[in-house]
Scaffold this motif. Structure first.
Motif, PDB file in Angstrom:
ATOM      1  N   CYS A 164       9.188   2.941   2.344  1.00 59.83           N
ATOM      2  CA  CYS A 164       8.537   1.696   1.920  1.00 59.83           C
ATOM      3  C   CYS A 164       9.431   0.892   0.972  1.00 59.83           C
ATOM      4  N   ALA A 165      10.226   1.589   0.183  1.00 67.43           N
ATOM      5  CA  ALA A 165      11.113   0.892  -0.747  1.00 67.43           C
ATOM      6  C   ALA A 165      12.150   0.046  -0.019  1.00 67.43           C
ATOM      7  N   PHE A 166      12.447   0.395   1.222  1.00 67.09           N
ATOM      8  CA  PHE A 166      13.433  -0.364   2.000  1.00 67.09           C
ATOM      9  C   PHE A 166      12.800  -1.396   2.918  1.00 67.09           C
ATOM     10  N   LEU A 167      11.478  -1.449   2.978  1.00 63.85           N
ATOM     11  CA  LEU A 167      10.814  -2.428   3.826  1.00 63.85           C
ATOM     12  C   LEU A 167      11.126  -3.880   3.450  1.00 63.85           C
ATOM     13  N   LEU A 173       3.452  -0.370  13.936  1.00 64.87           N
ATOM     14  CA  LEU A 173       2.530   0.759  13.929  1.00 64.87           C
ATOM     15  C   LEU A 173       3.199   2.007  13.369  1.00 64.87           C
ATOM     16  N   ALA A 174       4.461   2.221  13.746  1.00 64.78           N
ATOM     17  CA  ALA A 174       5.202   3.361  13.213  1.00 64.78           C
ATOM     18  C   ALA A 174       5.368   3.248  11.705  1.00 64.78           C
ATOM     19  N   ALA A 175       5.636   2.041  11.229  1.00 63.60           N
ATOM     20  CA  ALA A 175       5.788   1.830   9.791  1.00 63.60           C
ATOM     21  C   ALA A 175       4.480   2.071   9.049  1.00 63.60           C
ATOM     22  N   ALA A 176       3.350   1.805   9.716  1.00 62.84           N
ATOM     23  CA  ALA A 176       2.042   1.966   9.080  1.00 62.84           C
ATOM     24  C   ALA A 176       1.770   3.409   8.685  1.00 62.84           C
ATOM     25  N   ASN A 177       2.413   4.352   9.354  1.00 60.90           N
ATOM     26  CA  ASN A 177       2.215   5.755   9.014  1.00 60.90           C
ATOM     27  C   ASN A 177       2.588   6.065   7.571  1.00 60.90           C
ATOM     28  N   SER A 178       3.486   5.277   6.999  1.00 58.67           N
ATOM     29  CA  SER A 178       3.974   5.549   5.651  1.00 58.67           C
ATOM     30  C   SER A 178       2.932   5.284   4.569  1.00 58.67           C
ATOM     31  N   PHE A 179       1.922   4.463   4.859  1.00 63.08           N
ATOM     32  CA  PHE A 179       0.895   4.231   3.847  1.00 63.08           C
ATOM     33  C   PHE A 179      -0.415   4.962   4.180  1.00 63.08           C
ATOM     34  N   LEU A 180      -0.535   5.535   5.391  1.00 62.03           N
ATOM     35  CA  LEU A 180      -1.755   6.239   5.757  1.00 62.03           C
ATOM     36  C   LEU A 180      -1.907   7.565   5.022  1.00 62.03           C
ATOM     37  N   LEU A 239       0.826  -1.211   0.000  1.00 62.06           N
ATOM     38  CA  LEU A 239       0.000   0.000   0.000  1.00 62.06           C
ATOM     39  C   LEU A 239       0.860   1.260   0.000  1.00 62.06           C
ATOM     40  N   GLY A 240       1.900   1.257   0.819  1.00 62.96           N
ATOM     41  CA  GLY A 240       2.744   2.440   0.917  1.00 62.96           C
ATOM     42  C   GLY A 240       3.551   2.702  -0.335  1.00 62.96           C
TER      43      GLY A 240
END
Length: 349
Positions: free
Chosen positions: A92-95, A289-296, A56-57
């Motif tokens: 996100c590209a580094f996830l 949760l912190a990572a989720a901010n990138s797609f919100l 998504l992100g």
């Protein structure tokens, strides 16, 4: 992501414990480590969440970059949102590096990527919050000093401010370059934080990130928005609050996603005072949760427009373009109205 190890507690390698013992992590592997992630429910769930965040992100922010960077007219607002999207897109590209790390339970990407991938997480955190602060100040100036803003609020100046914000974020992300190291332990290669050469390094880094990446920006944003609300109520221009809807959602999403992370990182400084299993599990959850901010952010661009039903019937591209375009048009109308009001007031004086 900034995950680390504490061999003394023998916790999972990919979370935020820190190696601080006097033993060397570069030991000879005596057996082959086998991954246990797929046998743990929490690990599998977080792995699925990470994959969803990546998909998504990555594609959502790529879409925002394409629309705001190539399909829309260059404005101050699109400059802010483009920079936010670039920050989230890079993160996100580094996830996938972290996802592979979780699955294999072995860091196979080398020392450079250990340092660089960790730095990207904090580059995303700092650049996002600094841009949110800049946008809040921009909104404050537009409301309190509308005439000045109309004459001096330009894309060129906004680009310079974005560049400075990114430069400061890079500087504050540099501790990951200093402290991240690669070592071997119990048959596996790990990427961890090594604070052994710096007595108070862990504390200084954690506290400075909390202050610069959360407390100070939070205070500035609250002050700006408090003054904005008071000014709008005083001028009885409640309809003009519409330009702040998307921005308010972005700020709320950032703090909801990042506050738990900072809390657990600070608790980690005195991890001997807390239940080990709860702290480890909590660090796993709040990091996701912190990572989720990138797609919100791109999701908020879509669904915070004027009329949800009208946008739902339109294409995805027009949804996002309308959501961001309404922001700029409404702000422009507000500036024009405020300018004329100030003009009449000066005539009477």
């Amino acid at each position: 992501m900034d995950f680390s190890d504490d061999f003394g507690y023998n916790v999972d390698y990919n979370y935020n414990y820190t190696y601080e013992s006097n033993d060397t992590p570069h030991e000879e592997a005596v057996f082959h480590h086998q991954t246990m992630c797929f046998k743990e429910v929490l690990c599998v769930l977080l792995l699925v969440v990470s994959v969803v965040i990546f998909l998504l992100g990555f594609f959502g922010n790529a879409l925002v970059i394409w629309i705001s960077g190539f399909k829309m007219k260059k404005t101050v607002n699109t400059t802010w949102y483009l920079s936010l999207a670039i920050s989230d897109f890079v993160f996100c590209a580094f996830l996938p590096f972290d996802i592979i790390n979780v699955v294999m339970e072995d860091w196979v990407f080398g020392r450079f990527m250990c340092k660089f991938a960790s730095s990207v997480m904090f580059l995303n955190m700092f650049s996002s919050i600094f841009l949110l602060v800049v946008i809040s100040i921009d909104r404050f100036v537009s409301v309190v000093f509308p005439v000045w803003a109309q004459n001096h609020r330009t894309v060129k100046k906004a680009t310079v401010v974005v560049f400075i914000s990114w430069l400061l974020a890079i500087v504050l992300s540099f501790p990951s370059v200093i402290f991240r190291e690669v070592g071997t332990h119990m048959g596996r290669t790990i990427c961890y934080n090594n604070y052994t050469l710096y007595q108070h390094g862990h504390t200084v880094v954690a506290v400075s990130r909390f202050l610069a990446g959360f407390i100070v920006p939070f205070v500035v944003i609250i002050i700006c928005y408090s003054i904005i609300v008071l000014r709008l109520r005083t001028n009885r221009m409640t309809k003009s609050s519409k330009p702040f809807k998307v921005m308010s959602a972005l700020v709320a999403a950032f703090f909801v996603c990042w506050l738990p992370y900072h809390v657990f990182v600070l608790l980690e400084l005195n991890h001997q005072n807390y239940d080990h299993s709860i702290l480890v599990a909590g660090l796993k959850v709040v990091t996701a949760l912190a990572a989720a901010n990138s797609f919100l952010n791109p999701v908020l661009y879509v669904f915070m427009g004027n009329d949800f039903k009208r946008k739902f019937k339109s294409t995805v591209l027009s949804k996002m373009e309308n959501a961001m375009g309404d922001e700029g048009r409404t702000t422009s109308r507000y500036l024009s109205r405020s300018s004329s009001v100030d003009g009449r007031a000066s005539t009477h004086i």
